[in-house]
Every structure is written in C-alpha cells, then in structure tokens.
Scaffold this motif. Structure first.
Motif, mmCIF file in Angstrom:
data_model
loop_
_atom_site.group_PDB
_atom_site.id
_atom_site.type_symbol
_atom_site.label_atom_id
_atom_site.label_comp_id
_atom_site.label_asym_id
_atom_site.label_seq_id
_atom_site.Cartn_x
_atom_site.Cartn_y
_atom_site.Cartn_z
ATOM 1 N N ALA A 245 13.556 -5.881 12.851
ATOM 2 C CA ALA A 245 14.191 -4.526 12.430
ATOM 3 C C ALA A 245 13.899 -3.921 11.020
ATOM 4 C CB ALA A 245 15.431 -5.223 11.932
ATOM 5 N N PHE A 246 13.168 -5.101 10.061
ATOM 6 C CA PHE A 246 12.538 -4.455 8.756
ATOM 7 C C PHE A 246 11.259 -3.730 9.006
ATOM 8 C CE2 PHE A 246 15.272 -7.901 6.970
ATOM 9 C CZ PHE A 246 15.790 -6.963 5.860
ATOM 10 N N ASP A 247 10.507 -4.176 10.046
ATOM 11 C CA ASP A 247 9.386 -3.383 10.324
ATOM 12 C C ASP A 247 9.511 -2.187 10.922
ATOM 13 O OD1 ASP A 247 6.651 -3.397 10.303
ATOM 14 O OD2 ASP A 247 6.156 -4.264 12.055
ATOM 15 N N TYR A 248 10.523 -1.990 11.772
ATOM 16 C CA TYR A 248 10.988 -0.746 12.234
ATOM 17 C C TYR A 248 11.263 0.194 11.212
ATOM 18 C CZ TYR A 248 13.435 2.637 15.324
ATOM 19 O OH TYR A 248 13.662 3.675 16.177
ATOM 20 N N LEU A 249 11.960 -0.085 10.220
ATOM 21 C CA LEU A 249 12.347 0.679 9.004
ATOM 22 C C LEU A 249 11.088 0.958 7.997
ATOM 23 C CD1 LEU A 249 15.764 -1.087 8.267
ATOM 24 C CD2 LEU A 249 15.425 1.075 9.270
ATOM 25 N N LEU A 250 10.265 -0.062 8.130
ATOM 26 C CA LEU A 250 9.208 0.364 7.263
ATOM 27 C C LEU A 250 8.058 1.143 8.050
ATOM 28 C CD1 LEU A 250 8.132 -3.253 5.986
ATOM 29 C CD2 LEU A 250 8.476 -1.299 4.434
ATOM 30 N N GLY A 251 8.219 1.581 9.251
ATOM 31 C CA GLY A 251 7.524 2.541 10.216
ATOM 32 C C GLY A 251 6.318 1.751 10.766
ATOM 33 N N GLU A 252 6.515 0.596 10.871
ATOM 34 C CA GLU A 252 5.649 -0.383 11.530
ATOM 35 C C GLU A 252 3.839 -0.094 11.275
ATOM 36 O OE1 GLU A 252 6.638 -0.064 15.564
ATOM 37 O OE2 GLU A 252 8.404 -1.067 15.421
ATOM 38 N N GLU A 253 4.087 0.085 9.579
ATOM 39 C CA GLU A 253 2.758 0.355 9.352
ATOM 40 C C GLU A 253 2.470 -0.496 7.920
ATOM 41 O OE1 GLU A 253 2.122 4.654 8.751
ATOM 42 O OE2 GLU A 253 3.429 4.453 7.176
ATOM 43 N N THR A 254 1.393 -0.312 7.433
ATOM 44 C CA THR A 254 1.064 -1.261 6.062
ATOM 45 C C THR A 254 1.140 0.013 4.955
ATOM 46 O OG1 THR A 254 -0.493 -2.631 6.976
ATOM 47 C CG2 THR A 254 -0.765 -2.258 4.604
ATOM 48 N N ILE A 255 2.266 -0.173 4.349
ATOM 49 C CA ILE A 255 2.344 0.891 3.450
ATOM 50 C C ILE A 255 1.562 0.761 2.245
ATOM 51 C CG2 ILE A 255 5.127 1.310 4.137
ATOM 52 C CD1 ILE A 255 5.736 -0.102 1.411
ATOM 53 N N PRO A 256 1.178 1.958 1.528
ATOM 54 C CA PRO A 256 -0.033 1.831 0.194
ATOM 55 C C PRO A 256 0.381 0.669 -0.589
ATOM 56 C CG PRO A 256 0.761 4.053 0.673
ATOM 57 C CD PRO A 256 1.642 3.362 1.461
ATOM 58 N N SER A 257 1.457 0.133 -0.977
ATOM 59 C CA SER A 257 1.935 -1.079 -1.858
ATOM 60 C C SER A 257 1.553 -2.050 -1.341
ATOM 61 C CB SER A 257 3.323 -0.694 -2.571
ATOM 62 O OG SER A 257 4.126 -0.772 -1.475
ATOM 63 N N ALA A 258 1.727 -2.099 -0.147
ATOM 64 C CA ALA A 258 1.313 -3.478 0.748
ATOM 65 C C ALA A 258 -0.047 -3.751 0.582
ATOM 66 C CB ALA A 258 2.201 -3.515 1.915
ATOM 67 N N ASP A 259 -0.721 -2.409 0.876
ATOM 68 C CA ASP A 259 -2.164 -2.742 1.050
ATOM 69 C C ASP A 259 -2.800 -3.001 -0.373
ATOM 70 O OD1 ASP A 259 -4.918 -2.080 2.151
ATOM 71 O OD2 ASP A 259 -4.905 -0.636 0.753
ATOM 72 N N ASP A 260 -1.820 -2.715 -1.458
ATOM 73 C CA ASP A 260 -2.514 -3.143 -2.856
ATOM 74 C C ASP A 260 -2.383 -4.386 -3.007
ATOM 75 O OD1 ASP A 260 -3.257 -0.632 -3.687
ATOM 76 O OD2 ASP A 260 -1.231 -0.130 -4.769
ATOM 77 N N ALA A 261 -1.033 -4.951 -2.492
ATOM 78 C CA ALA A 261 -0.679 -6.326 -2.477
ATOM 79 C C ALA A 261 -1.749 -7.143 -1.666
ATOM 80 C CB ALA A 261 0.646 -6.619 -1.875
ATOM 81 N N GLU A 262 -2.161 -6.857 -0.479
ATOM 82 C CA GLU A 262 -3.178 -7.495 0.087
ATOM 83 C C GLU A 262 -4.361 -7.533 -0.567
ATOM 84 O OE1 GLU A 262 -2.347 -5.250 3.888
ATOM 85 O OE2 GLU A 262 -0.495 -6.559 3.901
ATOM 86 N N ARG A 263 -5.005 -6.567 -1.250
ATOM 87 C CA ARG A 263 -6.114 -6.535 -1.998
ATOM 88 C C ARG A 263 -5.890 -7.653 -3.184
ATOM 89 N NH1 ARG A 263 -8.546 -2.932 -5.951
ATOM 90 N NH2 ARG A 263 -10.861 -3.067 -5.763
ATOM 91 N N ALA A 264 -4.755 -7.574 -3.787
ATOM 92 C CA ALA A 264 -4.454 -8.665 -4.967
ATOM 93 C C ALA A 264 -4.565 -9.900 -4.200
ATOM 94 C CB ALA A 264 -3.357 -8.316 -5.635
#
Ligand code: ATP
Length: 250
Positions: free
Chosen positions: A43-62
């Motif tokens: 349900a949350f993924d659907y609302l996020l657009g089922e993609e890695t949003i830019p702030s999540a990509d930053d978190a993944e780099r950190a």
C-alpha cells in the motif's frame, strides 16, 4: 507463478514481490505475519509511485557510506527479506564486508534454519543467528536473542522491516541503525540514524551499487556523506510524496 506475469503488466514488480512472499511462506521461510507486512508495504509502495524517490536514493548512498565506514557491520535478515532479496543481501554483505544474521520476530528453530539454508543456497559463506547466545537488553521475549559475535557486537546494523521495539532497543545499545521500511510514519525508521523509505527490492541493490562506486573513496568523503544526510528531511519527503504525490511523474 512469477513467469506467468507479462513483463509489461503495469503492476509487474508488485505482483512478482507478492509471489516471492507466497513462495517464502510455502518454503517455511516467511511467516504468516509476513504476508500481512507485505500487504502494508504494498500500500505504501503504491502511494510512493513504486519507485526510489530522490531522498531514498540519498539515504541509500548514506547507508552505503556508513556500512563502508563500519568496523563490524551486520545485515539483519528476517523472513520477508530472505524471501525477497536473498542473493542481493549476499552481494551487499560481500561488497561492504558485513555479516548476515537471521533475526526473527517469531523465532522458531525450523524457520531460522530454513532461512540460513536459503541464504547459503544463494551464496552466503556463513550465516549468523543460530547460536543466539546474547540478548538485546530491554526486550523480553525470544525477539531479544542475537549472536554475541554478530548483532550484539556490531557497530552498524542494517535492519529491514524491523519492529519498533527492537529498533529502539538496538539504538539504545548505541548501534548505528539503517532501517529499510516503506512506511515513513512507522516507529522503526523514525528511530534509525538512516531511514531508507523504499522497497527492500529496490533498496538493497541500490545500496550495493552506491557502495561499489564509493569503494575507493577516502574516509573523509564517506564521513561527509553520512554527516550531510538529514534523516528528518528524508522522512518528511517520503511522507510528502505519499500524501500529495509531490514530484511524481504523471
Ligand atoms: P510499527 O513499526 O508501526 O509498529 P510494524 O513493524 O508492527 O509497524 P508490520 O505490520 O510488522 O508493522 O509491517 C512491517 C513494515 O514493513 C511495514 O511498515 C511495511 O511498510 C514494511 N514493509 C513491508 N514490505 C516491505 C518491503 N518490501 N520493503 C520495505 N518495507 C516493507
């Protein structure tokens, strides 16, 4: 069956994920509660657009920088993580020099072993969690049990889909926590030093990709990436995306 889903189906990835969890339950890897967790995540993924949003990509780099800086990083593996990304977890562990430790909310010897075997079948040289010879203080049940030379000793722990109590208890032990969870309002990512609000299916390979590109970076650079990461902002941006769809391509 996963192969029956056409690759151009609009919900392809979501259906593949669901089937992997079903197969995990059939194989004795994932719990029935894991099915419910999957539903919440979808349900949350659907609302996020089922993609890695830019702030999540930053978190993944950190997260990648933090794992590379760690003296003893451990990737905690539960039944959903094992069903969804076994190979990817093994690859990440190899890339950043981390241990893999099976850690379940509802611990049974059969499920612990099924998960350890599953990770080994996907290339893990060694899997911790079966000794369970230490306890996380402040947690009373079976959930507290960890390996003395695994999570108990770790300085940095990556915990996907962790429950709120244990996430808080690990943080109180002074561990630097990286939490992967699709719900930015959940207690566990709110406790984490690095909350990754993304599907574990996308998050783990992306953390590995960042770790590979940072492999030859100096400590100073890695420390700066971690210091520049703003956890509050990452949680806020994910919540904003969920509530308003801000930044989503239409
Ligand atoms: P709380 O921390 O709010 O008490 P909980 O830990 O009890 O929640 P569960 O029902 O156990 O919540 O759900 C587990 C969490 O895992 C949910 O927040 C869900 O969004 C998340 N989740 C499920 N599937 C995935 C996935 N594939 N990737 C990342 N997170 C996921």
């Amino acid at each position: 069956m996963t192969e029956d889903i056409p690759s151009d189906h609009p919900r392809h990835d979501s259906l593949v994920t669901r089937h992997r969890i079903e197969a995990g339950v059939d194989a004795g890897i994932t719990s029935r509660q894991g099915l419910i967790a999957e539903g919440r995540g979808e349900a949350f993924d659907y609302l996020l657009g089922e993609e890695t949003i830019p702030s999540a990509d930053d978190a993944e780099r950190a997260a990648a920088a933090q794992l590379l800086l760690a003296e003893h990083p451990v990737l905690s593996v539960n039944g959903n993580a094992a069903a969804l990304v076994p190979e990817e977890l093994v690859e990440l562990a190899e890339t950043v020099g981390a241990d893999l430790e099976v850690n379940l909310f509802k611990r049974t010897p059969a499920r612990m072993e099924a998960i350890a075997d599953h990770l080994q079948a996907h290339g893990a040289p060694d899997v911790k969690g079966l000794d369970a010879d230490e306890r996380i203080p402040g947690i009373d049940h079976e959930r507290a049990r960890v390996d003395a030379d695994g999570i108990y000793d770790a300085d940095v722990v990556l915990v996907p889909l962790e429950d709120g109590d244990r996430a808080e208890a690990l943080a109180e032990m002074g561990k630097v926590e990286i939490v992967i969870d699709l719900n930015p309002l959940s207690r566990s990512p709110r406790t984490a030093a690095i909350p990754v609000i993304d599907n574990i299916i996308r998050a783990i390979p992306n953390i590995t990709a960042h770790a590979r590109s940072l492999e030859s970076a100096e400590r100073d650079e890695l420390e700066a990436i971690v210091a520049d990461f703003d956890a509050e902002r990452a949680l806020h941006e994910a919540e904003e995306r969920i509530r308003t769809g801000a930044g989503q391509e239409q």
